[in-house]
Scaffold this motif. Structure first.
Motif, PDB file in Angstrom:
ATOM      1  N   LYS A 234      59.111 -11.344  -6.049  1.00  0.00           N
ATOM      2  CA  LYS A 234      58.187 -11.548  -4.930  1.00  0.00           C
ATOM      3  C   LYS A 234      57.165 -12.600  -5.343  1.00  0.00           C
ATOM      4  O   LYS A 234      56.633 -12.555  -6.446  1.00  0.00           O
ATOM      5  CB  LYS A 234      57.426 -10.256  -4.602  1.00  0.00           C
ATOM      6  N   ASP A 235      56.877 -13.496  -4.406  1.00  0.00           N
ATOM      7  CA  ASP A 235      55.842 -14.489  -4.694  1.00  0.00           C
ATOM      8  C   ASP A 235      54.462 -13.950  -4.308  1.00  0.00           C
ATOM      9  O   ASP A 235      54.331 -12.792  -3.929  1.00  0.00           O
ATOM     10  CB  ASP A 235      56.153 -15.821  -3.998  1.00  0.00           C
ATOM     11  N   GLN A 236      53.429 -14.799  -4.412  1.00  0.00           N
ATOM     12  CA  GLN A 236      52.060 -14.356  -4.147  1.00  0.00           C
ATOM     13  C   GLN A 236      51.866 -13.905  -2.702  1.00  0.00           C
ATOM     14  O   GLN A 236      51.004 -13.084  -2.414  1.00  0.00           O
ATOM     15  CB  GLN A 236      51.050 -15.490  -4.457  1.00  0.00           C
ATOM     16  N   ARG A 237      52.650 -14.436  -1.772  1.00  0.00           N
ATOM     17  CA  ARG A 237      52.541 -14.056  -0.359  1.00  0.00           C
ATOM     18  C   ARG A 237      53.347 -12.801  -0.034  1.00  0.00           C
ATOM     19  O   ARG A 237      53.340 -12.353   1.095  1.00  0.00           O
ATOM     20  CB  ARG A 237      53.010 -15.211   0.519  1.00  0.00           C
ATOM     21  N   GLY A 238      54.087 -12.252  -1.018  1.00  0.00           N
ATOM     22  CA  GLY A 238      54.873 -11.051  -0.783  1.00  0.00           C
ATOM     23  C   GLY A 238      56.280 -11.332  -0.294  1.00  0.00           C
ATOM     24  O   GLY A 238      57.022 -10.423   0.025  1.00  0.00           O
ATOM     25  N   GLN A 239      56.660 -12.620  -0.253  1.00  0.00           N
ATOM     26  CA  GLN A 239      57.989 -12.993   0.211  1.00  0.00           C
ATOM     27  C   GLN A 239      58.985 -12.801  -0.937  1.00  0.00           C
ATOM     28  O   GLN A 239      58.721 -13.175  -2.074  1.00  0.00           O
ATOM     29  CB  GLN A 239      57.987 -14.447   0.668  1.00  0.00           C
ATOM     30  N   VAL A 240      60.143 -12.210  -0.649  1.00  0.00           N
ATOM     31  CA  VAL A 240      61.160 -11.932  -1.661  1.00  0.00           C
ATOM     32  C   VAL A 240      62.083 -13.139  -1.792  1.00  0.00           C
ATOM     33  O   VAL A 240      62.540 -13.699  -0.801  1.00  0.00           O
ATOM     34  CB  VAL A 240      61.964 -10.671  -1.278  1.00  0.00           C
ATOM     35  N   HIS A 241      62.355 -13.528  -3.055  1.00  0.00           N
ATOM     36  CA  HIS A 241      63.244 -14.653  -3.353  1.00  0.00           C
ATOM     37  C   HIS A 241      64.368 -14.166  -4.236  1.00  0.00           C
ATOM     38  O   HIS A 241      64.172 -13.272  -5.068  1.00  0.00           O
ATOM     39  CB  HIS A 241      62.491 -15.769  -4.089  1.00  0.00           C
ATOM     40  N   ALA A 242      65.565 -14.762  -4.095  1.00  0.00           N
ATOM     41  CA  ALA A 242      66.714 -14.458  -4.936  1.00  0.00           C
ATOM     42  C   ALA A 242      67.304 -15.777  -5.408  1.00  0.00           C
ATOM     43  O   ALA A 242      67.436 -16.723  -4.631  1.00  0.00           O
ATOM     44  CB  ALA A 242      67.746 -13.658  -4.165  1.00  0.00           C
ATOM     45  N   SER A 243      67.646 -15.829  -6.688  1.00  0.00           N
ATOM     46  CA  SER A 243      68.168 -17.071  -7.239  1.00  0.00           C
ATOM     47  C   SER A 243      68.981 -16.773  -8.491  1.00  0.00           C
ATOM     48  O   SER A 243      68.853 -15.706  -9.099  1.00  0.00           O
ATOM     49  CB  SER A 243      67.012 -18.012  -7.593  1.00  0.00           C
ATOM     50  N   ASP A 244      69.797 -17.766  -8.899  1.00  0.00           N
ATOM     51  CA  ASP A 244      70.504 -17.632 -10.162  1.00  0.00           C
ATOM     52  C   ASP A 244      69.644 -18.181 -11.303  1.00  0.00           C
ATOM     53  O   ASP A 244      70.004 -18.064 -12.466  1.00  0.00           O
ATOM     54  CB  ASP A 244      71.863 -18.338 -10.105  1.00  0.00           C
ATOM     55  N   LEU A 245      68.490 -18.748 -10.972  1.00  0.00           N
ATOM     56  CA  LEU A 245      67.547 -19.251 -11.975  1.00  0.00           C
ATOM     57  C   LEU A 245      66.367 -18.289 -12.089  1.00  0.00           C
ATOM     58  O   LEU A 245      66.002 -17.626 -11.115  1.00  0.00           O
ATOM     59  CB  LEU A 245      67.036 -20.639 -11.562  1.00  0.00           C
ATOM     60  N   PRO A 246      65.723 -18.234 -13.249  1.00  0.00           N
ATOM     61  CA  PRO A 246      64.554 -17.359 -13.394  1.00  0.00           C
ATOM     62  C   PRO A 246      63.430 -17.802 -12.458  1.00  0.00           C
ATOM     63  O   PRO A 246      63.370 -18.957 -12.039  1.00  0.00           O
ATOM     64  CB  PRO A 246      64.129 -17.531 -14.847  1.00  0.00           C
ATOM     65  N   PRO A 247      62.509 -16.895 -12.131  1.00  0.00           N
ATOM     66  CA  PRO A 247      61.388 -17.265 -11.260  1.00  0.00           C
ATOM     67  C   PRO A 247      60.457 -18.244 -11.955  1.00  0.00           C
ATOM     68  O   PRO A 247      60.480 -18.379 -13.176  1.00  0.00           O
ATOM     69  CB  PRO A 247      60.690 -15.924 -11.002  1.00  0.00           C
ATOM     70  N   PRO A 248      59.617 -18.934 -11.187  1.00  0.00           N
ATOM     71  CA  PRO A 248      58.655 -19.867 -11.790  1.00  0.00           C
ATOM     72  C   PRO A 248      57.716 -19.131 -12.760  1.00  0.00           C
ATOM     73  O   PRO A 248      57.523 -17.927 -12.680  1.00  0.00           O
ATOM     74  CB  PRO A 248      57.871 -20.410 -10.594  1.00  0.00           C
ATOM     75  N   ARG A 249      57.099 -19.891 -13.649  1.00  0.00           N
ATOM     76  CA  ARG A 249      56.228 -19.297 -14.667  1.00  0.00           C
ATOM     77  C   ARG A 249      54.989 -18.630 -14.077  1.00  0.00           C
ATOM     78  O   ARG A 249      54.420 -17.743 -14.694  1.00  0.00           O
ATOM     79  CB  ARG A 249      55.800 -20.360 -15.675  1.00  0.00           C
TER      80      ARG A 249
ATOM     81  N   LYS B 168      55.401  -8.257 -13.256  1.00  0.00           N
ATOM     82  CA  LYS B 168      55.384  -7.091 -12.365  1.00  0.00           C
ATOM     83  C   LYS B 168      55.994  -7.417 -11.007  1.00  0.00           C
ATOM     84  O   LYS B 168      56.404  -6.524 -10.284  1.00  0.00           O
ATOM     85  CB  LYS B 168      53.966  -6.547 -12.190  1.00  0.00           C
ATOM     86  N   ASN B 169      56.086  -8.700 -10.637  1.00  0.00           N
ATOM     87  CA  ASN B 169      56.658  -9.105  -9.360  1.00  0.00           C
ATOM     88  C   ASN B 169      58.152  -9.389  -9.451  1.00  0.00           C
ATOM     89  O   ASN B 169      58.783  -9.667  -8.440  1.00  0.00           O
ATOM     90  CB  ASN B 169      55.942 -10.336  -8.809  1.00  0.00           C
ATOM     91  N   VAL B 170      58.726  -9.336 -10.663  1.00  0.00           N
ATOM     92  CA  VAL B 170      60.155  -9.545 -10.823  1.00  0.00           C
ATOM     93  C   VAL B 170      60.840  -8.220 -10.502  1.00  0.00           C
ATOM     94  O   VAL B 170      60.628  -7.216 -11.171  1.00  0.00           O
ATOM     95  CB  VAL B 170      60.504 -10.010 -12.251  1.00  0.00           C
ATOM     96  N   ILE B 171      61.645  -8.197  -9.453  1.00  0.00           N
ATOM     97  CA  ILE B 171      62.288  -6.975  -8.978  1.00  0.00           C
ATOM     98  C   ILE B 171      63.605  -6.735  -9.700  1.00  0.00           C
ATOM     99  O   ILE B 171      63.913  -5.618 -10.075  1.00  0.00           O
ATOM    100  CB  ILE B 171      62.522  -7.054  -7.456  1.00  0.00           C
ATOM    101  N   GLN B 172      64.390  -7.806  -9.937  1.00  0.00           N
ATOM    102  CA  GLN B 172      65.696  -7.656 -10.572  1.00  0.00           C
ATOM    103  C   GLN B 172      65.927  -8.807 -11.514  1.00  0.00           C
ATOM    104  O   GLN B 172      65.586  -9.949 -11.222  1.00  0.00           O
ATOM    105  CB  GLN B 172      66.781  -7.613  -9.497  1.00  0.00           C
ATOM    106  N   ARG B 173      66.550  -8.510 -12.660  1.00  0.00           N
ATOM    107  CA  ARG B 173      66.928  -9.512 -13.645  1.00  0.00           C
ATOM    108  C   ARG B 173      68.444  -9.455 -13.833  1.00  0.00           C
ATOM    109  O   ARG B 173      69.043  -8.433 -13.538  1.00  0.00           O
ATOM    110  CB  ARG B 173      66.267  -9.206 -14.988  1.00  0.00           C
TER     111      ARG B 173
END
Length: 178
Positions: A36-51, A56-61
């Motif tokens: 989840k980003d700062q606005r609460g929007q959920v993102h999914a990607s094959d790359l790790p989230p931004p630094r 605590k906002n990483v839902i799945q690895r």
């Protein structure tokens, strides 16, 4: 002249459209990171989230990956603590704060319902106690007491029936008036 059956023509026309549709669908196997980003929007990607995304906002690895080596930002005090990176080999299961809030509300509602039921039972016990005491007072007053029997006839309690009813009323008052 040889005619091509109509179902083969339709199949030949539908195959490219089906391939195009399937290629446009998202590939679930590639989306391994969810956050989840700062606005609460959920993102999914094959790359790790931004630094700048706290752990605590990483839902799945990814299941085989260890947490990324990146600096974590501490969570605000109002959010309930600080972000702690997971150790290698540790479970990557995250709890959703919204899910925890729903569970806590459900537990609170259940406790409130239990408390209301206990209050209702206590009220019934008090009411039964008062009725038993009233019946005992009437029986001990010496006044004539009449009842309606099964045939609908009115009958007066004699001394023996009055003493039996008095014993029963005392037992009822003792059990209900604790």
């Amino acid at each position: 002249m040889h005619r091509t059956p109509p179902f083969m023509i339709r199949g030949a026309l539908c195959a490219p459209a089906l391939a195009l549709l399937l290629s446009a669908l998202p590939h679930g196997a590639l989306a391994q990171w969810v956050w989840k980003d700062q606005r609460g929007q959920v993102h999914a990607s094959d790359l790790p989230p931004p630094r700048d995304i706290p752990d605590k906002n990483v839902i799945q690895r990814p299941s085989a990956a260890t947490p990324p080596a990146r600096a974590t930002t501490p969570a605000p005090a109002a959010a309930g603590g600080s972000a702690v990176p997971l150790a290698p080999g540790a479970s990557s299961a995250r709890t959703d704060p919204e899910l925890e809030t729903r569970k806590r509300r459900a537990d609170e509602e259940q406790a409130a319902q239990k408390k209301a039921e206990e209050a209702r039972q206590a009220g019934l016990r008090i009411e039964n106690c008062n009725r038993a005491r009233d019946a005992l007072r009437q029986l001990e007053s010496g006044m004539r007491i009449a009842r309606v029997n099964d045939k609908g006839e009115r009958e007066i309690l004699d001394d023996q029936a009055r003493s039996a009813e008095t014993v029963r009323a005392r037992q009822l008052a003792a059990s209900e008036c604790r």
